[in-house]
Each structure stands twice: as structure tokens, then as C-alpha cells.
Design an enzyme around this catalytic site. Structure first.
Site, mmCIF file in Angstrom:
data_model
loop_
_atom_site.group_PDB
_atom_site.id
_atom_site.type_symbol
_atom_site.label_atom_id
_atom_site.label_comp_id
_atom_site.label_asym_id
_atom_site.label_seq_id
_atom_site.Cartn_x
_atom_site.Cartn_y
_atom_site.Cartn_z
ATOM 1 N N HIS A 251 4.063 0.577 6.281
ATOM 2 C CA HIS A 251 4.316 1.936 5.792
ATOM 3 C C HIS A 251 3.014 2.733 5.731
ATOM 4 O O HIS A 251 2.968 3.911 6.098
ATOM 5 C CB HIS A 251 4.917 1.890 4.378
ATOM 6 C CG HIS A 251 6.409 1.752 4.339
ATOM 7 N ND1 HIS A 251 7.261 2.549 5.084
ATOM 8 C CD2 HIS A 251 7.213 0.914 3.626
ATOM 9 C CE1 HIS A 251 8.521 2.211 4.824
ATOM 10 N NE2 HIS A 251 8.515 1.220 3.944
ATOM 11 N N GLU B 126 11.810 3.285 7.688
ATOM 12 C CA GLU B 126 12.129 1.919 7.296
ATOM 13 C C GLU B 126 12.215 1.004 8.509
ATOM 14 O O GLU B 126 11.749 -0.142 8.482
ATOM 15 C CB GLU B 126 13.448 1.881 6.514
ATOM 16 C CG GLU B 126 13.304 2.284 5.072
ATOM 17 C CD GLU B 126 12.298 1.414 4.338
ATOM 18 O OE1 GLU B 126 12.271 0.186 4.552
ATOM 19 O OE2 GLU B 126 11.520 1.955 3.550
ATOM 20 N N HIS C 263 5.380 -5.453 5.452
ATOM 21 C CA HIS C 263 6.239 -4.265 5.378
ATOM 22 C C HIS C 263 5.514 -3.108 4.708
ATOM 23 O O HIS C 263 5.523 -1.976 5.224
ATOM 24 C CB HIS C 263 7.514 -4.616 4.604
ATOM 25 C CG HIS C 263 8.441 -3.463 4.423
ATOM 26 N ND1 HIS C 263 9.409 -3.118 5.336
ATOM 27 C CD2 HIS C 263 8.546 -2.554 3.416
ATOM 28 C CE1 HIS C 263 10.075 -2.056 4.905
ATOM 29 N NE2 HIS C 263 9.561 -1.692 3.736
ATOM 30 N N GLU C 264 4.895 -3.359 3.560
ATOM 31 C CA GLU C 264 4.241 -2.281 2.821
ATOM 32 C C GLU C 264 2.997 -1.760 3.545
ATOM 33 O O GLU C 264 2.747 -0.549 3.576
ATOM 34 C CB GLU C 264 3.881 -2.742 1.404
ATOM 35 C CG GLU C 264 5.079 -3.107 0.540
ATOM 36 C CD GLU C 264 6.086 -1.969 0.409
ATOM 37 O OE1 GLU C 264 5.671 -0.787 0.405
ATOM 38 O OE2 GLU C 264 7.293 -2.260 0.313
#
Length: 269
Positions: free
Chosen positions: A142, A201, A138-139
Site C-alpha cells: 500500500h 486492494e 500487504h501493508e
């Protein structure tokens, strides 16, 4: 009035042109990026090293080993994914690093160039390497989608009038540094974190599932991780990683929608 209006109009037109030329590598969504990749990666390296000098790096060998092992796996998956998409140049200049710092904060982040930090407080919620892969995917998503650069660009436009990063650093170094740290979710000590948008997101959750699956981690584990995060934040202020994110139910529902696609990339380790 007239000179100011003319200047404003010129800046606005330039920014509109820039926004039209920049797209998220994974979704094709138009985004505003005011910071050239070279400056972005240079400042990322500088801020990352400064952060590590100012915070206690963990010596918990088990946690550090897990984060670094999973990080390398996710790195490999990201690089394969971008090669397959014909976008390998998007990762040019990346110098990946994976560290754990001692902090009770339930948080993790990734700066441009693959500069990752996990706070020790999130490790128990991750529980195992697969849980770490959920957060790591997830990070990193981003970062490779340039979400932090996008929201920093928006704040530079709002607070600094669209000033170039190099100029802002020279004229307002502290303000620019603080803006950077909040834009990339580094630490609450630098002020309120700038929220990622719903679109950002959604992109990070979606692509994060693909990355962890390609790295050999079962993406179904994302459901359990986010449920544990919801429990960890029940009845109190949400952890930093959740403070500006979609509701638990919305996130889990969307993850369930993306799982069939992610499973197509999954090969059991």
C-alpha cells in the site's frame, strides 16, 4: 459566479494534468497525487514519531523481534524488486522502521517512507513469521504504491479544495493531521478510516505476495492467514484491517489467481 467558475476550472484542469502524469509504480494505473514526495516523507516521519510517543510501544521481545526481522526481509525484497523494475528512485528518502504497539485492535499499517506499525492484537492471528510476512507485504505494498497518499489527495481535494499540504498544515493543522491519520489507517480514534478502493486492494494483495515470496516466505500462507482473519471477525464487527476490504471469498479467490506468479519469485528460506 464567473470568477469562482474560472478558479474551479483552472484547478480542475491542473488536477487532471497531475493525475495523467502520476502512475502507480507497480501497475501503471493512473492516480491522483497532490502531495510532493518531499512533503509526504517529512510529514510521515513527524506523524510516526508522534504516534509512537502517544501510544505504548510493546516490550514483548518475541513479537517485536519477529516483526522487525520480517520487516527487514520485506524491505530487502521491496528494494530488489524496484531495482529490477528500474524504479529504485521511487524509494528515495525511505527510512524504514518497524514497531509494535500495545492494542487489542487487529490492525497494521505502513506510512510513506516505510514507517510500519503492527498492533499487538494482530500478532496471534498472524501466528508465526510467515503470517507476519503476509500482513507486512500487504501493508508495505500500500505504501510503495502510494495508496494512502492517493486517498488523502482525494480527501484534500474534497475537503480542502486541493490546498497544498504545507498550506493546509499552516492554516488547518488539526484537520490536516486527522485527515492524514485516517487516510493511512492509523487509528479509529481519528475517525472512520477512508476506504481503499478495490483497485488499490488488488494491487496491495498482488504485490504483497510477490514481496513475501522474494523475501523467502511461502506466499501460499496468505490463504491460511486471510481465512483466520475471516474466522476472527465472524459474528462481530470486522477488524480494522478488514473493515473496508473485499469480501473474504473474493480476496481468497484473487490470491489464488496470483499465487502461480508469486511462486516464481519464491526461494525457500
Amino acid at each position: 459566479m464567473q470568477p469562482r467558475f474560472t478558479t474551479f476550472l483552472a484547478v480542475a484542469m491542473a488536477l487532471i494534468a497531475l493525475a495523467g502524469c502520476s502512475k502507480v509504480a507497480v501497475s501503471g494505473r493512473n492516480q491522483l497525487i497532490l502531495i510532493p514526495d518531499g512533503e509526504l516523507l517529512s510529514m510521515s516521519t513527524m506523524q510516526y514519531q508522534q504516534f509512537l510517543q502517544e501510544n505504548k510501544v510493546s516490550h514483548d521481545q518475541r513479537s517485536v523481534a519477529m516483526v522487525q526481522r520480517v520487516g527487514k526481509d520485506i524491505q530487502g525484497a521491496v528494494e530488489r524488486y524496484f531495482r529490477q523494475q528500474g524504479q529504485a528512485d521511487a524509494l528515495k528518502g525511505y527510512a524504514w522502521e518497524f514497531n509494535v504497539v500495545e492494542s487489542k485492535e487487529v490492525n497494521a499499517w505502513c506510512m510513506p517512507g516505510g514507517k510500519v506499525v503492527f498492533y499487538s492484537g494482530i500478532i496471534p492471528v498472524c501466528k508465526d513469521e510467515t503470517g507476519i510476512a503476509v500482513v507486512m507485504g500487504h501493508e508495505v505494498a500500500h505504501a510503495v504504491a502510494k495508496h494512502g497518499a492517493e486517498r488523502m489527495s482525494q480527501e484534500m481535494l474534497a475537503q480542502l479544495g486541493g490546498t497544498a499540504l504545507s498550506v493546509a498544515l499552516a492554516s488547518k493543522p488539526q484537520e490536516t493531521q486527522n485527515l492524514w491519520m485516517t487516510a493511512f489507517g492509523v487509528s479509529a480514534q481519528y475517525g472512520a478510516l477512508l476506504p481503499f478502493s478495490r483497485a488499490q486492494e488488488s494491487e496491495a494483495d498482488h504485490l504483497g505476495l510477490v514481496f513475501m515470496a522474494m523475501a523467502g516466505y511461502d506466499p501460499n500462507a496468505a490463504l491460511g492467514f486471510w481465512q483466520r482473519m475471516a474466522t476472527a471477525s465472524s459474528g462481530q464487527a470486522p477488524p480494522e484491517i478488514l473493515s473496508t476490504h473485499p469480501s473474504d471469498d473474493t480476496r481468497i479467490r484473487k490470491i489464488q489467481e496470483h499465487l502461480p506468479e508469486a511462486m516464481q519469485y519464491y526461494t525457500k528460506r
